[in-house]
Design a protein around this motif. Structure first.
Motif, PDB file in Angstrom:
ATOM      1  N   THR A 101       1.074   5.750  -0.263  1.00 31.65           N
ATOM      2  CA  THR A 101       0.484   7.086  -0.285  1.00 31.65           C
ATOM      3  C   THR A 101       1.546   8.034  -0.816  1.00 31.65           C
ATOM      4  O   THR A 101       2.661   8.079  -0.294  1.00 31.65           O
ATOM      5  CB  THR A 101       0.042   7.536   1.119  1.00 31.65           C
ATOM      6  OG1 THR A 101      -0.906   6.600   1.627  1.00 31.65           O
ATOM      7  CG2 THR A 101      -0.582   8.914   1.076  1.00 31.65           C
ATOM      8  N   SER A 136       0.880  -1.169   0.000  1.00 27.31           N
ATOM      9  CA  SER A 136       0.000   0.000   0.000  1.00 27.31           C
ATOM     10  C   SER A 136       0.916   1.216   0.000  1.00 27.31           C
ATOM     11  O   SER A 136       1.996   1.193   0.580  1.00 27.31           O
ATOM     12  CB  SER A 136      -0.922  -0.001   1.214  1.00 27.31           C
ATOM     13  OG  SER A 136      -0.186   0.162   2.394  1.00 27.31           O
ATOM     14  N   GLU A 153      -4.199   0.914  -2.147  1.00 25.31           N
ATOM     15  CA  GLU A 153      -4.173  -0.103  -1.097  1.00 25.31           C
ATOM     16  C   GLU A 153      -3.449  -1.381  -1.514  1.00 25.31           C
ATOM     17  O   GLU A 153      -2.784  -1.999  -0.706  1.00 25.31           O
ATOM     18  CB  GLU A 153      -5.598  -0.442  -0.650  1.00 25.31           C
ATOM     19  CG  GLU A 153      -6.305   0.707   0.033  1.00 25.31           C
ATOM     20  CD  GLU A 153      -5.606   1.180   1.294  1.00 25.31           C
ATOM     21  OE1 GLU A 153      -4.995   0.350   1.997  1.00 25.31           O
ATOM     22  OE2 GLU A 153      -5.658   2.394   1.571  1.00 25.31           O
ATOM     23  N   ARG A 154      -3.601  -1.788  -2.766  1.00 25.27           N
ATOM     24  CA  ARG A 154      -2.923  -2.999  -3.271  1.00 25.27           C
ATOM     25  C   ARG A 154      -2.271  -2.655  -4.593  1.00 25.27           C
ATOM     26  O   ARG A 154      -2.941  -2.548  -5.617  1.00 25.27           O
ATOM     27  CB  ARG A 154      -3.928  -4.133  -3.465  1.00 25.27           C
ATOM     28  CG  ARG A 154      -4.401  -4.760  -2.179  1.00 25.27           C
ATOM     29  CD  ARG A 154      -5.268  -5.992  -2.421  1.00 25.27           C
ATOM     30  NE  ARG A 154      -4.596  -6.946  -3.288  1.00 25.27           N
ATOM     31  CZ  ARG A 154      -5.146  -7.469  -4.392  1.00 25.27           C
ATOM     32  NH1 ARG A 154      -6.364  -7.158  -4.752  1.00 25.27           N
ATOM     33  NH2 ARG A 154      -4.478  -8.343  -5.125  1.00 25.27           N
ATOM     34  N   THR A 208      -3.701   7.414  -2.644  1.00 20.41           N
ATOM     35  CA  THR A 208      -3.436   6.208  -1.869  1.00 20.41           C
ATOM     36  C   THR A 208      -3.890   5.007  -2.679  1.00 20.41           C
ATOM     37  O   THR A 208      -4.998   4.994  -3.211  1.00 20.41           O
ATOM     38  CB  THR A 208      -4.187   6.237  -0.521  1.00 20.41           C
ATOM     39  OG1 THR A 208      -3.748   7.374   0.222  1.00 20.41           O
ATOM     40  CG2 THR A 208      -3.926   4.986   0.280  1.00 20.41           C
TER      41      THR A 208
END
Length: 91
Positions: free
Chosen positions: A28, A26, A46-47, A44
């Motif tokens: 950002t 993940s 996540e995966r 962002t």
């Protein structure tokens, strides 16, 4: 908050290659596009996994990122990464 070094972040990114690894991360980061005069948005994923980009982009300290949930590929500046796997980056 946990921290991770910049060098360790680069190793982690390189270990999560698109279609070559099952590992994901993940991330950002802050967007920046000087050519178009855009940026300043927090993104962002996540995966995600690292994917290929033209060689000239790598010289500009950028990497390709594929969001495995949406399938969207984008480029990001590695100097503008704020967090990876919930850990803050330090140099």
């Amino acid at each position: 908050m946990d921290k991770i070094s910049y060098a360790d972040m680069l190793k982690l990114l390189d270990s999560c290659r698109f279609q070559a690894s099952d590992e994901t991360f993940s991330i950002t980061f802050l967007t920046c596009d000087k050519t178009r005069g855009r940026g300043g948005e927090w993104r962002t994923v996540e995966r995600g996994q690292i994917c290929g980009l033209p060689y000239s982009v790598r010289e500009n300290e950028m990497r390709g990122l594929v969001d495995l949930e949406s399938g969207i590929k984008t480029a990001f500046h590695i100097q503008l990464v704020f967090k990876i796997n919930g850990k803050r980056i330090f140099k």
